[in-house]
Design an enzyme around this catalytic site. Structure first.
Site, PDB file in Angstrom:
ATOM      1  N   ARG A  23      27.992  38.422   4.314  1.00 48.57           N
ATOM      2  CA  ARG A  23      27.077  39.569   4.296  1.00 48.57           C
ATOM      3  C   ARG A  23      25.695  39.249   4.839  1.00 48.57           C
ATOM      4  NH1 ARG A  23      30.771  40.645   1.065  1.00 48.57           N
ATOM      5  NH2 ARG A  23      30.496  38.481   0.562  1.00 48.57           N
ATOM      6  N   THR A  24      25.107  38.168   4.358  1.00 52.66           N
ATOM      7  CA  THR A  24      23.706  37.948   4.717  1.00 52.66           C
ATOM      8  C   THR A  24      23.575  37.752   6.225  1.00 52.66           C
ATOM      9  OG1 THR A  24      23.341  36.986   2.551  1.00 52.66           O
ATOM     10  CG2 THR A  24      21.648  36.577   4.199  1.00 52.66           C
ATOM     11  N   LYS A  61      24.480  15.918  13.959  1.00 57.41           N
ATOM     12  CA  LYS A  61      24.079  14.663  14.614  1.00 57.41           C
ATOM     13  C   LYS A  61      22.895  14.020  13.912  1.00 57.41           C
ATOM     14  CE  LYS A  61      25.083  16.573  19.204  1.00 57.41           C
ATOM     15  NZ  LYS A  61      24.382  17.009  20.423  1.00 57.41           N
ATOM     16  N   ARG A  80      19.505  29.810   6.259  1.00 53.56           N
ATOM     17  CA  ARG A  80      20.142  29.524   4.963  1.00 53.56           C
ATOM     18  C   ARG A  80      20.500  28.056   4.922  1.00 53.56           C
ATOM     19  NH1 ARG A  80      25.002  32.738   2.089  1.00 53.56           N
ATOM     20  NH2 ARG A  80      23.233  34.032   1.561  1.00 53.56           N
ATOM     21  N   HIS A 137      16.650  33.877  -3.020  1.00 55.13           N
ATOM     22  CA  HIS A 137      17.381  34.648  -1.998  1.00 55.13           C
ATOM     23  C   HIS A 137      16.657  35.995  -1.851  1.00 55.13           C
ATOM     24  CE1 HIS A 137      20.403  36.254   0.513  1.00 55.13           C
ATOM     25  NE2 HIS A 137      21.485  35.974  -0.176  1.00 55.13           N
TER      26      HIS A 137
HETATM   27  C1  NCD Z   1      24.930  35.437  -2.680  1.00 53.93           C
HETATM   28  C2  NCD Z   1      24.343  34.094  -2.270  1.00 53.93           C
HETATM   29  O1  NCD Z   1      24.619  33.613  -1.176  1.00 53.93           O
HETATM   30  O2  NCD Z   1      23.590  33.583  -3.072  1.00 53.93           O
HETATM   31  N1  NCD Z   1      25.662  36.041  -1.647  1.00 53.93           N
HETATM   32  C3  NCD Z   1      25.002  36.899  -0.815  1.00 53.93           C
HETATM   33  O3  NCD Z   1      24.139  36.492  -0.069  1.00 53.93           O
HETATM   34  N2  NCD Z   1      25.286  38.204  -0.897  1.00 53.93           N
HETATM   35  C4  NCD Z   1      25.711  35.395  -3.927  1.00 53.93           C
HETATM   36  C5  NCD Z   1      26.794  34.392  -4.062  1.00 53.93           C
HETATM   37  O4  NCD Z   1      27.113  33.646  -3.130  1.00 53.93           O
HETATM   38  O5  NCD Z   1      27.385  34.335  -5.149  1.00 53.93           O
END
Ligand code: NCD
Length: 318
Positions: free
Chosen positions: A51-52, A80, A101, A129
């Site tokens: 999703r993100t 690397k 991320r 997040h």
């Molecule tokens: C979340 C995350 O990555 O922290 N997912 C997301 O970005 N929607 C929640 C999760 O991974 O449980």
């Protein structure tokens, strides 16, 4: 240079403006289709994501911009041995804005310090997040009509779940928020969140390990999965992974207007039979994530000095 590391990087007034823009976008996203023509978003993902990453990419494509990036550490020069600091210096030459991320807490902060383009923290380990929080706030605001005076049950892995940590930081700035923390003893929210955030703000909260006892009293139930990748051993994960399973029977005790939210991915913690209940809004929540990321990209690009042509806002009452 303005970055987004934590939801607190925006004041309450700035957040209200951002949500307002997201709501305007939601009414007719096509009006915004040329706002970012010629601009590029880099998505640098060192940890899995559906999703993100894809909602960021969808957001930039909806704005007429372009996307580039990598979706795992293995497919980047991290494999690397390149540092995040070096990588972002280079990405700064290739893109206008970057979402990152990383499994290490603070990695996006390090990146932001070396970057000459806006950096968005798309999740740093078990820490924060913030764009999931923007998604959650837009969902709550759109479906409940307010961000204050809410009883919010946070359920599941409150120790490692970064979405919960960010959401707590963001919501305590609104009056009348009360949290019910629902977790097994071993997955309670970290004590520093209590000592540094909840207690000094005199925020009302209760802790329980029983979802059944709490559910009847909530405006929002925010479910989370047990964060397998942050456990030190698999046995502990297996012992706790099915601690909570929200099913139709449990939901019968909830109020008619309670929202069931979840950042997703879901594993077992919400039974699929709940998906058709009108209170289950987690897939809608994922859709809101695109609108709010469109709004965020626009704001951060503008603050970095990019001239963007925005359409006039639609009539609020339309
Ligand atoms: C979340 C995350 O990555 O922290 N997912 C997301 O970005 N929607 C929640 C999760 O991974 O449980």
């Amino acid at each position: 240079m303005r970055h987004l590391m934590s939801p607190l990087d925006f004041s309450v007034a700035e957040l209200a403006e951002l949500l307002d823009l997201a709501i305007d976008i939601e009414k007719d996203p096509s009006r915004y289709r040329s706002v970012c023509v010629g601009k590029k978003l880099a998505t640098c993902f060192y940890e899995p994501s559906t999703r993100t990453r894809l909602s960021f990419e969808s957001a930039m494509l909806n704005l007429g911009g372009n996307i580039l990036g990598f979706s795992s550490a293995d497919s980047s020069s991290a494999a690397k041995g390149e540092s995040v600091a070096d990588t972002i210096r280079v990405i700064s030459c290739y893109a206008d804005i970057c979402a990152i991320r990383h499994p290490k807490e603070g990695a996006s902060l390090v990146a932001s310090q070396k970057s000459s383009i806006p950096v968005i923290n798309a999740g740093d380990g078990g820490h924060q997040h913030p764009t999931q929080t923007l998604t959650d706030l837009l969902t709550i605001y759109s479906l409940k009509g307010r961000l204050d005076n809410l009883r919010i049950g946070l359920c599941g892995d409150l120790k490692f779940g970064r979405t919960v940590h960010s959401l707590i930081h963001a919501l305590i700035r609104y009056p009348g928020i009360r949290f019910i923390m629902i977790s097994p003893e071993e997955l309670k929210i970290p004590s520093n969140l209590k000592e540094d955030v909840l207690d000094p703000g005199h925020i009302a909260y209760a802790e329980t390990d029983r979802l059944e006892d709490a559910i009847g009293d909530l405006d929002i139930l925010y479910m989370t999965r047990v964060q397998r990748e942050r456990f030190f051993n698999e046995e502990d994960y297996l012992r706790m992974k099915d601690f909570y399973i929200l099913d139709k029977t449990k939901l019968e005790q909830a109020r008619e207007d309670m929202l069931v939210m979840h950042p997703l991915p879901r594993v077992n913690e919400i039974s699929v039979e709940v998906d058709d209940d009108p209170r289950a809004v987690y897939f809608k929540q994922a859709q809101y994530g695109v609108y709010v990321r469109m709004a965020l990209i626009i704001r951060l690009l503008q603050e970095a000095g990019n001239e963007l042509q925005l359409p006039p806002k639609e009539d609020k009452n339309a």
